[in-house]
Motif scaffolding. Structure first.
Motif, short mmCIF file in Angstrom:
data_model
loop_
_atom_site.label_atom_id
_atom_site.label_comp_id
_atom_site.label_asym_id
_atom_site.label_seq_id
_atom_site.Cartn_x
_atom_site.Cartn_y
_atom_site.Cartn_z
N VAL A 183 0.87 -1.18 -0.03
CA VAL A 183 0.27 -0.03 0.07
C VAL A 183 0.91 1.28 0.01
O VAL A 183 0.67 2.18 -0.69
N ASP A 184 1.94 1.48 0.85
CA ASP A 184 2.88 2.49 0.91
C ASP A 184 3.39 2.67 -0.67
O ASP A 184 3.33 3.89 -0.99
N TYR A 185 3.74 1.49 -1.12
CA TYR A 185 4.34 1.89 -2.51
C TYR A 185 3.36 2.34 -3.60
O TYR A 185 3.94 2.86 -4.30
N ALA A 186 2.48 1.83 -3.55
CA ALA A 186 1.17 2.17 -4.41
C ALA A 186 0.89 3.62 -4.33
O ALA A 186 0.62 4.32 -5.19
N LEU A 187 0.75 3.97 -3.18
CA LEU A 187 0.34 5.51 -2.63
C LEU A 187 1.36 6.51 -3.25
O LEU A 187 1.06 7.46 -3.98
N ARG A 188 2.80 6.06 -2.92
CA ARG A 188 3.96 6.82 -3.42
C ARG A 188 3.76 6.96 -4.96
O ARG A 188 4.00 8.12 -5.65
N ALA A 189 3.71 5.73 -5.52
CA ALA A 189 3.60 5.83 -7.13
C ALA A 189 2.72 6.36 -7.68
O ALA A 189 2.99 7.08 -8.64
N ALA A 190 1.70 6.37 -7.12
CA ALA A 190 0.11 7.10 -7.78
C ALA A 190 0.33 8.88 -7.37
O ALA A 190 0.02 9.46 -8.27
N ALA A 191 1.06 9.04 -6.38
CA ALA A 191 1.27 10.41 -6.01
C ALA A 191 2.39 11.05 -7.18
O ALA A 191 2.27 12.13 -7.41
N GLU A 192 3.42 10.14 -7.49
CA GLU A 192 4.21 10.43 -8.51
C GLU A 192 3.66 10.75 -9.97
O GLU A 192 3.94 11.59 -10.57
N LEU A 193 2.77 9.66 -10.28
CA LEU A 193 1.96 9.73 -11.38
C LEU A 193 1.00 11.33 -11.49
O LEU A 193 0.85 11.72 -12.55
N ALA A 194 0.47 11.46 -10.25
CA ALA A 194 -0.27 12.72 -10.15
C ALA A 194 0.45 13.79 -10.43
O ALA A 194 0.03 14.85 -11.24
N LEU A 236 -2.06 7.76 -14.82
CA LEU A 236 -3.40 7.89 -14.01
C LEU A 236 -4.46 7.66 -15.24
O LEU A 236 -4.58 8.37 -16.20
N ALA A 237 -5.56 6.72 -14.63
CA ALA A 237 -6.58 6.61 -15.60
C ALA A 237 -7.66 7.54 -15.68
O ALA A 237 -8.47 7.73 -16.48
N ARG A 238 -7.71 8.28 -14.54
CA ARG A 238 -8.71 9.34 -14.24
C ARG A 238 -7.93 10.55 -13.66
O ARG A 238 -6.74 10.42 -13.23
N PRO A 239 -8.84 11.61 -13.70
CA PRO A 239 -7.80 12.94 -13.07
C PRO A 239 -7.43 12.66 -11.72
O PRO A 239 -8.26 11.92 -11.14
N THR A 282 -7.23 13.05 -2.00
CA THR A 282 -7.09 12.71 -3.38
C THR A 282 -5.63 12.81 -3.82
O THR A 282 -4.79 13.32 -3.13
N LEU A 283 -5.57 12.21 -4.86
CA LEU A 283 -4.04 12.19 -5.18
C LEU A 283 -3.40 13.63 -5.56
O LEU A 283 -2.16 13.78 -5.22
N GLU A 284 -4.39 14.25 -6.05
CA GLU A 284 -3.98 15.71 -6.47
C GLU A 284 -3.52 16.49 -5.04
O GLU A 284 -2.55 16.94 -5.28
N GLN A 285 -4.36 16.38 -4.23
CA GLN A 285 -3.81 16.91 -2.92
C GLN A 285 -2.49 16.60 -2.41
O GLN A 285 -2.00 17.43 -1.97
N ILE A 286 -2.39 15.15 -2.49
CA ILE A 286 -1.24 14.67 -1.85
C ILE A 286 -0.11 15.14 -2.78
O ILE A 286 1.15 15.86 -2.33
N ALA A 287 -0.26 15.29 -4.29
CA ALA A 287 1.18 15.68 -4.93
C ALA A 287 1.16 17.25 -5.13
O ALA A 287 2.36 17.57 -5.33
N LYS A 288 0.13 18.02 -4.30
CA LYS A 288 0.18 19.28 -4.48
C LYS A 288 0.63 19.93 -3.20
O LYS A 288 0.99 21.05 -2.91
#
Length: 154
Positions: free
Chosen positions: A7-18, A66-69, A125-131
């Motif tokens: 889960v940790d890796y998935a969230l970190r990778a998703a944040a990078e993609l965002a 990412l498949a969605r925004p 959301t991933l956007e909030q994490i990335a920003k």
């Protein structure tokens, strides 16, 4: 709450993609940017692809997007994609676990715990994490000094 390395890796990778925006990012770039093992990350991204969170693009300019925004993908979405339901007891959903006698009220505690987790993980959301722009409810909770002390009840 216990989060697996998956889960940790998935969230970190998703944040990078965002943070990457529209263009594809390779597994190697994601792994290097977050210091994760590429083979392990590849398996995680496949799970995320099956869940409809990321898309893979083949070819020399390939990678993952990412498949969605990013503002439409919550942390809960990512966690469920790689680890299943947010809260479970011995692999069962809390509403399917029953207790008797003095422990009977535990079921309500597990259901309340899941609701509390959802309140945060479905809001962020991933956007909030990335920003780095988290909802005020999250920053307020995290700014409480007792939240940082593992020996103090939170």
């Amino acid at each position: 709450m216990r989060l697996s390395a998956r889960v940790d890796y998935a969230l970190r990778a998703a944040a990078e993609l965002a943070a990457a925006g529209e263009g594809p990012t390779t597994v190697g770039e994601l792994a290097k940017g977050q210091e994760m093992p590429p083979k392990y990350l590849e398996n995680i991204l496949l799970q995320m692809r099956r869940a409809g969170l990321v898309r893979g693009q083949r070819g020399p300019e390939g990678g993952y997007v990412l498949a969605r925004p990013a503002d439409q993908i919550s942390l809960a979405d990512v966690i469920r994609a790689v680890d299943g339901p947010l809260a479970n007891v011995r692999g069962e959903r809390p509403e399917h676990v029953g207790y008797t006698g003095a422990a009977e009220a535990l079921q309500q505690v597990w259901i309340a715990l899941r609701a509390s987790e959802r309140a945060i993980l479905e809001e962020v959301t991933l956007e909030q994490i990335a920003k780095g722009e988290l909802p005020s409810r999250v920053t307020d909770l995290a700014s409480d000094p007792s939240a940082w002390n593992s020996h103090t009840p939170v």
